[in-house]
Design an enzyme around this catalytic site. Structure first.
Site, PDB file in Angstrom:
ATOM      1  N   GLU A 152     126.673 111.338  47.954  1.00  0.00           N
ATOM      2  CA  GLU A 152     127.898 111.197  47.219  1.00  0.00           C
ATOM      3  C   GLU A 152     129.322 111.215  47.681  1.00  0.00           C
ATOM      4  O   GLU A 152     130.057 110.382  47.399  1.00  0.00           O
ATOM      5  CB  GLU A 152     127.788 112.278  45.894  1.00  0.00           C
ATOM      6  CG  GLU A 152     126.482 111.958  45.035  1.00  0.00           C
ATOM      7  CD  GLU A 152     125.022 112.536  45.444  1.00  0.00           C
ATOM      8  OE1 GLU A 152     124.206 112.176  44.694  1.00  0.00           O
ATOM      9  OE2 GLU A 152     125.220 113.048  46.593  1.00  0.00           O
ATOM     10  N   GLN A 187     124.315 109.388  39.742  1.00  0.00           N
ATOM     11  CA  GLN A 187     122.935 109.268  38.849  1.00  0.00           C
ATOM     12  C   GLN A 187     123.285 110.252  37.570  1.00  0.00           C
ATOM     13  O   GLN A 187     122.608 109.803  36.774  1.00  0.00           O
ATOM     14  CB  GLN A 187     121.947 109.500  39.795  1.00  0.00           C
ATOM     15  CG  GLN A 187     120.620 109.084  39.272  1.00  0.00           C
ATOM     16  CD  GLN A 187     119.493 109.026  40.535  1.00  0.00           C
ATOM     17  OE1 GLN A 187     119.033 110.003  41.014  1.00  0.00           O
ATOM     18  NE2 GLN A 187     119.271 107.733  40.778  1.00  0.00           N
ATOM     19  N   PHE A 188     123.621 111.394  37.996  1.00  0.00           N
ATOM     20  CA  PHE A 188     123.605 112.322  36.995  1.00  0.00           C
ATOM     21  C   PHE A 188     124.994 113.313  37.128  1.00  0.00           C
ATOM     22  O   PHE A 188     125.394 113.338  38.576  1.00  0.00           O
ATOM     23  CB  PHE A 188     122.766 113.613  36.795  1.00  0.00           C
ATOM     24  CG  PHE A 188     121.373 113.073  36.443  1.00  0.00           C
ATOM     25  CD1 PHE A 188     120.909 113.053  34.876  1.00  0.00           C
ATOM     26  CD2 PHE A 188     120.342 112.633  37.237  1.00  0.00           C
ATOM     27  CE1 PHE A 188     119.931 112.494  34.795  1.00  0.00           C
ATOM     28  CE2 PHE A 188     119.195 111.855  36.726  1.00  0.00           C
ATOM     29  CZ  PHE A 188     118.899 112.090  35.475  1.00  0.00           C
ATOM     30  N   ALA A 189     125.910 113.367  36.153  1.00  0.00           N
ATOM     31  CA  ALA A 189     127.324 113.973  36.203  1.00  0.00           C
ATOM     32  C   ALA A 189     127.096 115.247  37.246  1.00  0.00           C
ATOM     33  O   ALA A 189     128.077 115.824  38.072  1.00  0.00           O
ATOM     34  CB  ALA A 189     127.927 114.346  35.122  1.00  0.00           C
ATOM     35  N   ASP A 190     125.933 116.066  37.153  1.00  0.00           N
ATOM     36  CA  ASP A 190     125.801 117.101  37.867  1.00  0.00           C
ATOM     37  C   ASP A 190     125.811 116.966  39.571  1.00  0.00           C
ATOM     38  O   ASP A 190     126.316 117.861  40.130  1.00  0.00           O
ATOM     39  CB  ASP A 190     124.478 117.869  37.547  1.00  0.00           C
ATOM     40  CG  ASP A 190     124.097 117.694  36.258  1.00  0.00           C
ATOM     41  OD1 ASP A 190     123.915 118.755  35.827  1.00  0.00           O
ATOM     42  OD2 ASP A 190     123.976 116.818  35.623  1.00  0.00           O
ATOM     43  N   PHE A 191     125.412 115.894  39.982  1.00  0.00           N
ATOM     44  CA  PHE A 191     125.386 115.363  41.150  1.00  0.00           C
ATOM     45  C   PHE A 191     126.894 115.220  41.690  1.00  0.00           C
ATOM     46  O   PHE A 191     126.970 115.191  42.996  1.00  0.00           O
ATOM     47  CB  PHE A 191     124.604 114.257  41.534  1.00  0.00           C
ATOM     48  CG  PHE A 191     123.038 114.440  41.200  1.00  0.00           C
ATOM     49  CD1 PHE A 191     122.689 115.689  40.752  1.00  0.00           C
ATOM     50  CD2 PHE A 191     122.323 113.420  40.954  1.00  0.00           C
ATOM     51  CE1 PHE A 191     121.242 116.162  40.364  1.00  0.00           C
ATOM     52  CE2 PHE A 191     120.795 113.403  40.607  1.00  0.00           C
ATOM     53  CZ  PHE A 191     120.398 114.970  40.391  1.00  0.00           C
ATOM     54  N   HIS A 209     120.522 118.610  35.410  1.00  0.00           N
ATOM     55  CA  HIS A 209     120.832 117.444  34.971  1.00  0.00           C
ATOM     56  C   HIS A 209     121.326 117.373  33.386  1.00  0.00           C
ATOM     57  O   HIS A 209     121.095 116.596  32.760  1.00  0.00           O
ATOM     58  CB  HIS A 209     119.295 116.653  34.985  1.00  0.00           C
ATOM     59  CG  HIS A 209     118.608 116.630  36.158  1.00  0.00           C
ATOM     60  ND1 HIS A 209     117.986 117.463  36.639  1.00  0.00           N
ATOM     61  CD2 HIS A 209     118.398 115.387  36.917  1.00  0.00           C
ATOM     62  CE1 HIS A 209     117.621 117.097  38.031  1.00  0.00           C
ATOM     63  NE2 HIS A 209     117.870 115.805  37.994  1.00  0.00           N
TER      64      HIS A 209
END
Length: 658
Positions: free
Chosen positions: A397, A419-423, A464
């Site tokens: 990222e 892919q997910f905001a968490d990442f 996630h």
């Protein structure tokens, strides 16, 4: 030191000497000024001039170069007027950052230079993005980026090399191995014998060069650049050199053995080259004296210009106005033709129409190409736009956000899908330190949208399900958009892509396929920074965004006796204060609902603003409702207790009864 001048003319050899001696003389003058207190800090490149000068001389003037803080020779070889450099170092207006950053922390499109940030590694990813833009333009250009041996330990170094290798980007990665990262010697920085060996793991062609031999640097880099222009690919070069002074002057060199300093002093790039040129009758003592006298006069004259320049002044208004690049929003009215679609469809449609409108728009993210992304938003895009513009990325990222910045610098727009905001935590640094600060620092746009699939309610657990907008709403320079409905999502995404400033675009996963709305089929825009009044009433103001809007709607539908203004913020930064204040002044009560946990969230700031600016209109305390202070759990019952949906109506009734 052996010099090979077989392929380099006498004129070029003399020019290279002049280009090396100029930054050396400037540095010697700067060290005097530092002792006199006329400049505040200095990072010395004495002993490393051959690398900066040799690499820059091998590049074409319109090819981008990304230097470090010991590469004065890059700036002087690009013929930047000295008074502008001196003004930059003194924080004056003729510099490049309006006094907002120091030394070499600046870029200039005029001279195709992109300066570093103190985090070092991200600029390698920026070089990837610039090179990707060149490759898409098919213009046979090289991008050169510098780093030190210490920064090769950073994850960004490895991510950038991997991306460049996978995409075969025309980047010249230049490692200046100068022995020490601040005070830490190379033996404590890496375990491999040579840094050039690191290229092997990425399948990158690699070379080791004597960084103190100007003819070797210039000659080999020139050939490599010519080769890259014909056959685009990344190349790694390890330049062997030494840092003769401290990391910066205040740190000194007490940690360096004297024997090592003595050994490298004998390899001084200028002294050795000067002797070689004299032996070959290209230089004479008289010519050396003339060259130095001319440069010293130029230095002193330009210093006087900088000293005579008044100290920079500004206003709070000017400072605030420069945080973002000016953007003249143009409302594009939607067509009459509508269709009932889901939030996920609206985002996909908006993204596709933006790709049609902007041929320079590139989408990047994990699995976004043939697979269509994990939420299938880019499904079918490859068939329409090709893999050059819809790009699967490695799992990195940070490098991809930096690459997006490089694309923007070199005339492209970029959309990055997390892919997910968490990442996004893995790409946090370039978002808050590159994208957010670039325009304020050196007037460079960051034409990047980061899409953020977020939120709970889908049983995805702690990694996630976060709605982490508060990480970014406090960072000046970013815009944060968080729509709750398909109509808003499509129009706001179009505007976010049009806007040359960095936008974090939050998309709630639980709403993707559960919320339908009539949405215009054509391209249209909506203004960023304007809230939407969903329902009107007189008893209370409800403020929310994302899934919270739907929770509030459901609560009001179940309690029709409650007369409420329901405000969907849609945009968190900039925030529509006027919409909130207008409603509060009418109702006298406000409750703010957010899915994020309470402390440090946007609800806290809205609460504080209402108390400061609308206190006399309030008939009850400001109320906040949020998720509990834990990570997001997986099991359905636990997640239900975590989220504030069930607690909201209770707190709303308490507020009305106050």
């Amino acid at each position: 030191m052996e010099f090979n001048n077989e392929t380099i003319s006498s004129e070029e050899q003399l020019l290279l000497y002049k280009r090396m001696i100029k930054p050396r003389l400037i540095e010697e003058k700067m060290l005097i000024l530092l002792r006199q207190g006329k400049i505040s800090k200095w990072f010395s490149g004495i002993g490393q001039e051959a690398i900066a000068v040799g690499v820059t001389s091998a590049l074409q003037k319109n090819e981008y170069i990304l230097p470090m803080h010991r590469n004065l020779g890059v700036f002087t070889t690009r013929d930047i007027p000295l008074y502008r450099l001196f003004s930059q170092w003194q924080g004056k207006a003729n510099g490049f950052t309006k006094g907002r950053d120091r030394s070499f922390h600046f870029g200039t499109q005029e001279f195709n230079i992109v300066g570093m940030i103190s985090h070092l590694g991200p600029q390698l990813g920026v070089a990837d993005g610039i090179a990707l833009a060149n490759k898409l333009k098919d213009n046979s250009k090289v991008t050169a980026v510098f780093t030190g041996e210490g920064a090769t330990s950073e994850g960004d170094f490895h991510e950038a090399l991997n991306v460049a290798a996978v995409w075969q980007l025309p980047v010249l990665f230049c490692i200046e191995n100068n022995g020490y990262g601040l005070s830490t010697p190379t033996k404590e920085q890496y375990y491999c014998e040579h840094l050039v060996d690191k290229g092997i793991g990425y399948g990158i062609e690699s070379h080791q060069i004597d960084g103190n031999n100007i003819l070797e640097v210039y000659g080999k880099v020139t050939k490599l650049c010519e080769s890259i222009r014909k056959n685009p690919r990344p190349i790694l070069i390890e330049f062997l050199t030494f840092r003769m002074r401290g990391h910066e002057e205040a740190s000194g060199t007490a940690y360096v053995p004297n024997s090592l300093l003595d050994e490298w002093a004998k390899k001084d790039p200028i002294a050795n080259y000067e002797a070689f040129l004299k032996n070959n009758n290209i230089l004479t003592d008289d010519l050396i004296a003339t060259i130095k006298a001319d440069f010293k006069a130029e230095i002193n004259d330009n210093l006087q210009v900088a000293f005579d320049e008044p100290a920079i002044t500004s206003t709070i208004e000017n400072e605030l106005n420069d945080v973002y690049k000016p953007f003249n929003f143009k409302a594009i009215t939607p067509t009459d033709n509508v269709k009932n679609i889901r939030l996920v469809d609206a985002i996909s449609e908006g993204l596709k129409q933006a790709m049609d409108k902007y041929e320079n728009l590139v989408i990047m993210g994990q699995d976004v190409a043939e697979y269509g992304g994990v939420f299938k938003i880019t499904e079918g895009f490859v068939a329409e736009f090709g893999t050059e513009r819809v790009r699967n990325t490695p799992i990195c990222e940070s490098a991809i956000v930096s690459t997006a910045m490089g694309l923007s610098i070199n005339g492209h727009k970029a959309v990055v899908e997390m892919q997910f905001a968490d990442f996004v935590s893995s790409g946090f640094n370039p978002i808050v330190n590159l994208l957010a600060k670039s325009h304020y620092r050196w007037a460079e746009k960051a034409d990047v949208v980061v899409r953020m699939p977020c939120g709970g309610g889908v049983g995805a657990g702690p990694f996630h399900s976060q709605t982490n907008e508060a990480w970014f709403t406090k960072t000046p320079g970013l815009k944060v958009v968080y729509p709750a409905f398909p109509y808003d999502a499509k129009g706001l995404l179009a505007t976010a892509i049009e806007d040359p400033n960095p936008v974090l675009f939050f998309e709630h996963k639980a709403l993707y396929r559960s919320v339908y709305q009539d949405v215009p089929e054509g391209y249209y825009t909506l203004p960023i920074g304007k809230a939407s009044l969903i329902k009107e009433g007189t008893a209370v103001t409800i403020v929310s965004y994302g899934a919270g809007v739907h929770w509030a709607l459901e609560s009001l539908e179940n309690t029709p006796e409650i007369s409420a203004d329901l405000i969907d913020l849609r945009t968190l930064t900039p925030l529509d204060k006027e919409a909130i204040y207008t409603s509060v002044k009418k109702t006298g009560r406000i409750i703010i609902l957010q899915e994020d946990s309470m402390f440090g969230g946007i609800a806290s700031d809205i609460s504080a603003m209402v108390i400061e600016d609308c206190f006399e209109y309030l008939d009850a305390p400001v109320k906040r409702v949020a998720s509990i202070e834990t990570p997001i759990p997986f099991a359905k019952d636990l997640e239900t207790k975590y989220q504030p949906k069930q607690r909201f109506i209770t707190e709303l009734k308490k507020l009305l009864a106050y």
